[in-house]
Motif scaffolding. Structure first.
Motif, PDB file in Angstrom:
ATOM      1  N   GLU A 235       0.638  -1.292   0.004  1.00 13.14           N
ATOM      2  CA  GLU A 235       0.035  -0.048  -0.041  1.00 13.14           C
ATOM      3  C   GLU A 235       0.957   1.181   0.106  1.00 13.14           C
ATOM      4  O   GLU A 235       0.457   2.193  -0.520  1.00 13.14           O
ATOM      5  CB  GLU A 235      -1.086  -0.102   1.254  1.00 13.14           C
ATOM      6  CG  GLU A 235      -2.110  -1.160   1.305  1.00 13.14           C
ATOM      7  CD  GLU A 235      -2.861  -1.371   0.151  1.00 13.14           C
ATOM      8  OE1 GLU A 235      -3.099  -0.220  -0.698  1.00 13.14           O
ATOM      9  OE2 GLU A 235      -3.624  -2.259  -0.051  1.00 13.14           O
ATOM     10  N   THR A 236       2.103   1.293   0.655  1.00 14.30           N
ATOM     11  CA  THR A 236       2.965   2.538   0.764  1.00 14.30           C
ATOM     12  C   THR A 236       3.259   2.768  -0.772  1.00 14.30           C
ATOM     13  O   THR A 236       3.453   3.836  -1.266  1.00 14.30           O
ATOM     14  CB  THR A 236       4.198   2.094   1.568  1.00 14.30           C
ATOM     15  OG1 THR A 236       3.871   1.726   2.769  1.00 14.30           O
ATOM     16  CG2 THR A 236       5.189   3.254   1.314  1.00 14.30           C
ATOM     17  N   GLN A 237       3.541   1.576  -1.721  1.00 13.04           N
ATOM     18  CA  GLN A 237       3.947   1.709  -2.989  1.00 13.04           C
ATOM     19  C   GLN A 237       2.820   2.316  -3.849  1.00 13.04           C
ATOM     20  O   GLN A 237       3.007   3.131  -4.638  1.00 13.04           O
ATOM     21  CB  GLN A 237       4.562   0.337  -3.653  1.00 13.04           C
ATOM     22  CG  GLN A 237       5.758  -0.216  -2.947  1.00 13.04           C
ATOM     23  CD  GLN A 237       6.079  -1.552  -3.506  1.00 13.04           C
ATOM     24  OE1 GLN A 237       5.372  -2.064  -4.275  1.00 13.04           O
ATOM     25  NE2 GLN A 237       7.133  -2.175  -3.162  1.00 13.04           N
ATOM     26  N   HIS A 238       1.641   1.567  -3.440  1.00  9.44           N
ATOM     27  CA  HIS A 238       0.416   2.364  -4.210  1.00  9.44           C
ATOM     28  C   HIS A 238       0.273   3.811  -4.139  1.00  9.44           C
ATOM     29  O   HIS A 238       0.121   4.490  -4.804  1.00  9.44           O
ATOM     30  CB  HIS A 238      -0.919   1.686  -3.693  1.00  9.44           C
ATOM     31  CG  HIS A 238      -0.983   0.148  -3.975  1.00  9.44           C
ATOM     32  ND1 HIS A 238      -2.101  -0.467  -3.901  1.00  9.44           N
ATOM     33  CD2 HIS A 238      -0.325  -0.513  -4.903  1.00  9.44           C
ATOM     34  CE1 HIS A 238      -2.140  -1.864  -4.433  1.00  9.44           C
ATOM     35  NE2 HIS A 238      -0.824  -1.735  -5.086  1.00  9.44           N
ATOM     36  N   ILE A 239       0.579   4.184  -2.717  1.00  2.00           N
ATOM     37  CA  ILE A 239       0.324   5.618  -2.163  1.00  2.00           C
ATOM     38  C   ILE A 239       1.407   6.607  -2.955  1.00  2.00           C
ATOM     39  O   ILE A 239       1.146   7.615  -3.665  1.00  2.00           O
ATOM     40  CB  ILE A 239       0.646   5.937  -0.801  1.00  2.00           C
ATOM     41  CG1 ILE A 239      -0.474   5.323   0.087  1.00  2.00           C
ATOM     42  CG2 ILE A 239       0.814   7.588  -0.538  1.00  2.00           C
ATOM     43  CD1 ILE A 239      -0.440   5.207   1.575  1.00  2.00           C
ATOM     44  N   ALA A 240       2.592   5.933  -3.164  1.00  3.13           N
ATOM     45  CA  ALA A 240       3.711   6.597  -4.041  1.00  3.13           C
ATOM     46  C   ALA A 240       3.078   6.884  -5.551  1.00  3.13           C
ATOM     47  O   ALA A 240       3.667   7.860  -6.036  1.00  3.13           O
ATOM     48  CB  ALA A 240       4.867   5.999  -3.884  1.00  3.13           C
ATOM     49  N   SER A 241       2.487   5.909  -5.932  1.00  6.25           N
ATOM     50  CA  SER A 241       2.053   6.099  -7.261  1.00  6.25           C
ATOM     51  C   SER A 241       1.031   6.835  -7.743  1.00  6.25           C
ATOM     52  O   SER A 241       1.057   7.570  -8.608  1.00  6.25           O
ATOM     53  CB  SER A 241       1.514   4.627  -7.627  1.00  6.25           C
ATOM     54  OG  SER A 241       2.538   3.580  -7.921  1.00  6.25           O
TER      55      SER A 241
END
Length: 203
Positions: free
Chosen positions: A71-77
């Motif tokens: 989810e951290t990667q999703h937020i960054a995207s």
């Protein structure tokens, strides 16, 4: 209210003279619907991250840690695309757990963490519910735009959410936990959990 003010706005424009008329008009990068969807997605992804982090801290079950990192990667995207469209982050980059500008998501965070507190089984159900909701919202966001960059983002997030749903469902099976989808239809839910995990790489 907007309809009441529209004739006044037109009158003001007509009285500004030729100089104003000569100014080039600018087309917004995103429609109002696209803007709302993107900003909501930013916070909805944080909701998932915050609840999963909370659940991992309580139970130490690795599925929550693994998915919270995703989810951290999703937020960054999402933030990257917001930056490309010159949009201000409604949370100003905040990573504080439970902090949201959307009151609905703030209330939902409290409700979901309360479920997590009840038992590990309820925490797994909360994870399934979040992904159930995310998948439905992302599908609606895809249907509301024709912009390739938005579709690409939402489809990437969708693929990730489907993988997360499969991971939570496997945990549910191990624990004997039952879950009935609240947002997707039963057939849509069944199709996802019976499908193979995806690498989420573009074709």
């Amino acid at each position: 209210m907007k309809r009441i003010f529209l004739p006044v706005a037109l009158m003001v424009i007509s009285l500004t003279g030729c100089q104003e008329a000569e100014k080039p008009s600018s087309t917004p990068l995103l429609s109002e619907q696209e803007l709302n969807d993107l900003l909501f997605t930013r916070e909805e992804e944080k909701l998932a991250h915050d609840v999963y982090t909370y659940a991992f801290e309580k139970y130490g079950t690795s599925v929550f840690q693994n998915i919270s990192r995703s989810e951290t990667q999703h937020i960054a995207s999402v933030l990257q695309l917001m930056d490309a469209n010159k949009l201000t982050d409604p949370l100003n980059g905040s990573t504080s757990p439970g902090e949201f500008s959307d009151p609905v998501l703030k209330s939902l965070y409290a409700e979901l963490t309360s479920k997590v507190d009840q038992s590990l089984a309820d925490a797994i159900r909360a994870g399934l519910l979040i992904e159930d909701m995310d998948i439905q919202d992302l599908r609606l966001a895809v249907a509301s735009t024709q912009k390739p960059e938005l579709i690409q983002l939402y489809e990437k997030l969708l693929c990730g959410s489907e993988n997360h749903m499969r991971a939570f469902y496997r945990q549910a099976q191990l624990l004997g936990v039952e879950y009935t989808p609240a947002h997707l239809t039963q057939s849509e839910f069944d199709l996802i959990i019976q499908s193979e995990t995806s690498s989420c790489q573009p074709n």
